[in-house]
Design an enzyme around this catalytic site. Structure first.
Site, PDB file in Angstrom:
ATOM      1  N   SER A 102       0.800  -1.183   0.035  1.00 21.64           N
ATOM      2  CA  SER A 102       0.115  -0.222  -0.026  1.00 21.64           C
ATOM      3  C   SER A 102       0.806   1.240  -0.006  1.00 21.64           C
ATOM      4  O   SER A 102       1.560   1.492  -0.783  1.00 21.64           O
ATOM      5  CB  SER A 102      -1.029  -0.069   1.178  1.00 21.64           C
ATOM      6  OG  SER A 102      -1.725   1.215   1.172  1.00 21.64           O
ATOM      7  N   ASP A 241      -2.543   6.056  -3.282  1.00 19.07           N
ATOM      8  CA  ASP A 241      -1.394   5.777  -3.053  1.00 19.07           C
ATOM      9  C   ASP A 241      -0.796   4.570  -3.713  1.00 19.07           C
ATOM     10  O   ASP A 241      -1.390   4.355  -4.951  1.00 19.07           O
ATOM     11  CB  ASP A 241      -1.716   5.148  -1.616  1.00 19.07           C
ATOM     12  CG  ASP A 241      -2.622   4.044  -1.236  1.00 19.07           C
ATOM     13  OD1 ASP A 241      -3.568   3.923  -2.525  1.00 19.07           O
ATOM     14  OD2 ASP A 241      -2.665   3.359  -0.268  1.00 19.07           O
ATOM     15  N   ASP A 243      -1.156   1.268  -3.778  1.00 15.68           N
ATOM     16  CA  ASP A 243      -2.146   0.204  -4.478  1.00 15.68           C
ATOM     17  C   ASP A 243      -3.488   0.860  -4.902  1.00 15.68           C
ATOM     18  O   ASP A 243      -4.283   0.193  -5.213  1.00 15.68           O
ATOM     19  CB  ASP A 243      -2.424  -0.705  -3.556  1.00 15.68           C
ATOM     20  CG  ASP A 243      -2.840  -0.558  -2.270  1.00 15.68           C
ATOM     21  OD1 ASP A 243      -2.938   0.628  -1.757  1.00 15.68           O
ATOM     22  OD2 ASP A 243      -3.365  -1.460  -1.769  1.00 15.68           O
ATOM     23  N   ASP A 245      -5.957   2.232  -3.200  1.00 13.00           N
ATOM     24  CA  ASP A 245      -7.261   2.069  -2.652  1.00 13.00           C
ATOM     25  C   ASP A 245      -7.417   3.523  -1.673  1.00 13.00           C
ATOM     26  O   ASP A 245      -8.320   3.269  -1.037  1.00 13.00           O
ATOM     27  CB  ASP A 245      -7.028   0.654  -1.791  1.00 13.00           C
ATOM     28  CG  ASP A 245      -6.169   0.884  -0.728  1.00 13.00           C
ATOM     29  OD1 ASP A 245      -5.355   1.504  -0.788  1.00 13.00           O
ATOM     30  OD2 ASP A 245      -6.013  -0.277   0.125  1.00 13.00           O
TER      31      ASP A 245
END
Length: 448
Positions: A102, A241, A243, A245
């Site tokens: 992440s 960010d 990833d 999400d």
């Protein structure tokens, strides 16, 4: 064996336990066995990843473990975490896996799982899988080993799904948008989706090299995108960010609007339109007291959960709520997706701009936050500073300092070896003193 799963799957420094190729293979075999317990029918798993160099290693190790238990593996390549949730369900897979840490630096990596419904696994399921990792899993006979296949159109399927959440017949013509992809999983899909909807796109953080994910860019470092917004005279900035999400939004002056401001905006809007299920927003204990007061003024309840978007989603599913998220920028809209989706949230904000005809600065700031201070203290493996008497005493004294005129929240991070110390109070002197008192006590214990 040390506990594997934190608040968002397994995470740590790549090539350091538990984030080793060997452990990834064992995890793959364990989760494959967990989802293939009947042993007869054909089962499949989709695997996505972000742009970290170690993603190749973990993708191969997980594939080996999963196929050894007879699971067929569909490899999506670099896609956002919400794309894995979406494609797990749409491709009728039994399991989805995202390889990502992440917002963490490139030297970290992680593995998180989605069930066949596209939602992250429960604590109970993770505990069973962890037990299988500990016990070991016998491979299937040679004739029933699973297959692996590359899926080339995963990102296009995701782009179409994201665009379908945008109001029909609406376009972004005339809007200049800076999108910072953090050199991460969205480096292709985010600019593509915005351009296809008509925006003039100024991409930032779209040159991943395996080492630069989240480095001086993205939602953790929005100043880079803020400078681009001002330099290009853009209308808005969208910072994702690694990833994708989570999202942090920027107005036309480059000023930041966090997840609390966006959730307040959307909750008030949806409540006025009768779209907010059970007239409540789900957020974590980290969300600002100012958000709670703002919602009360609009007749909207705030349901608080533990920190972690999975706990937000669990509460949303339990109470049949359709809007939730975190101050950090995880925004969950279950009318459209099963997990936090930064790009989808960004598009909802752009729709609000188009509908209102206002500037981003007029739309993004909906309440005045109560002053909030958060400090982190890193600790070493084996230490448990929150269990020490001197730290407990400091926490009690800090609560006394606040004296009912604010909030104090002390917690251990679920993704990093950090103690997070947060307080809120209108009295900034008391705010600073209470946080420093606890931080000093924790630091003293950690230094021993």
């Amino acid at each position: 064996m040390t506990k594997l799963f934190g608040t968002d799957g397994v995470r740590g420094t790549a090539n350091v336990a538990p984030m080793t190729a060997e452990m990834a293979l064992r995890i793959g075999a364990a989760v494959g066995r967990y989802f293939r317990r009947d042993g007869d029918s054909v089962h499949r798993v989709v695997i996505g990843k972000d742009t970290r160099l170690s993603g190749y290693m973990f993708e191969n190790a997980l594939t080996a473990g999963l196929t050894s238990t007879g699971m067929n593996v569909l490899l999506l390549g670099p896609v956002p975490t919400p794309a894995v949730g979406l494609l797990t369900r749409s491709m009728r897979a039994d399991l989805g896996v995202m390889i990502s840490a992440s917002h963490n630096p490139a030297h970290d990596n992680g593995i998180k799982f989605f069930g066949p419904d596209g939602y992250k696994l429960s604590d109970a399921a993770e505990a069973e899988i962890e037990n299988l990792v500990s016990q070991g899993v016998d491979p299937v006979p040679a004739g029933t080993i699973g297959r692996a296949k590359r899926i080339d159109d995963g990102r296009f399927r995701y782009v179409e799904r994201v665009k379908s959440s945008f109001p029909r017949q609406m376009r972004l013509d005339g809007l200049k948008v800076v999108v910072d992809c953090a050199n991460g999983a969205s480096y292709r899909v985010a600019p593509e989706a915005l351009w296809e909807l008509g925006a003039t796109v100024i991409p930032v953080g779209t040159s991943p090299n395996g080492h630069n994910i989240n480095e001086g860019c993205g939602s953790m470092h929005p100043q880079t995108a803020a400078e681009a917004v001002v330099a290009h005279g853009a209308d808005v900035g969208i910072c994702l960010d690694g990833d994708a999400d989570r999202v942090i939004l920027l107005d036309e002056q480059g000023r930041v609007g966090n997840g609390d401001q966006f959730m307040g905006l959307m909750a008030a809007r949806w409540a006025s339109e009768g779209r907010l299920k059970n007239n409540a927003l789900v957020a974590t204990v980290m969300s600002n007291l100012g958000l709670e007061r703002f919602l009360q003024g609009h007749g909207v309840a705030l349901e608080r959960t533990s920190v972690g978007d999975r706990y937000v989603v669990e509460r949303m599913r339990q109470g049949d709520f359709n809007l939730g998220g975190e101050q950090s920028g995880h925004i969950v809209m279950t009318d459209y997706a099963t997990t936090g989706d930064g790009l989808m949230a960004g598009l909802q904000f752009l729709a609000e701009l188009v509908q209102s005809g206002k500037r981003a600065s007029e739309v993004l700031h909906v309440f005045d936050p109560v002053p909030q201070l958060l400090k982190n203290v890193r600790f070493a493996a084996g230490q448990a500073p929150l269990e020490v008497d001197s730290v407990q005493a400091a926490i009690s004294e800090a609560e006394g300092q606040l004296n009912g005129n604010g909030r104090l929240l002390i917690r251990k991070s679920g993704t990093e070896p950090l103690i997070r110390v947060m307080a809120e109070s209108e009295d900034e002197a008391v705010l600073n003193a209470s946080v420093e008192h606890v931080v000093s006590a924790v630091e003293a214990v950690v230094a021993q």
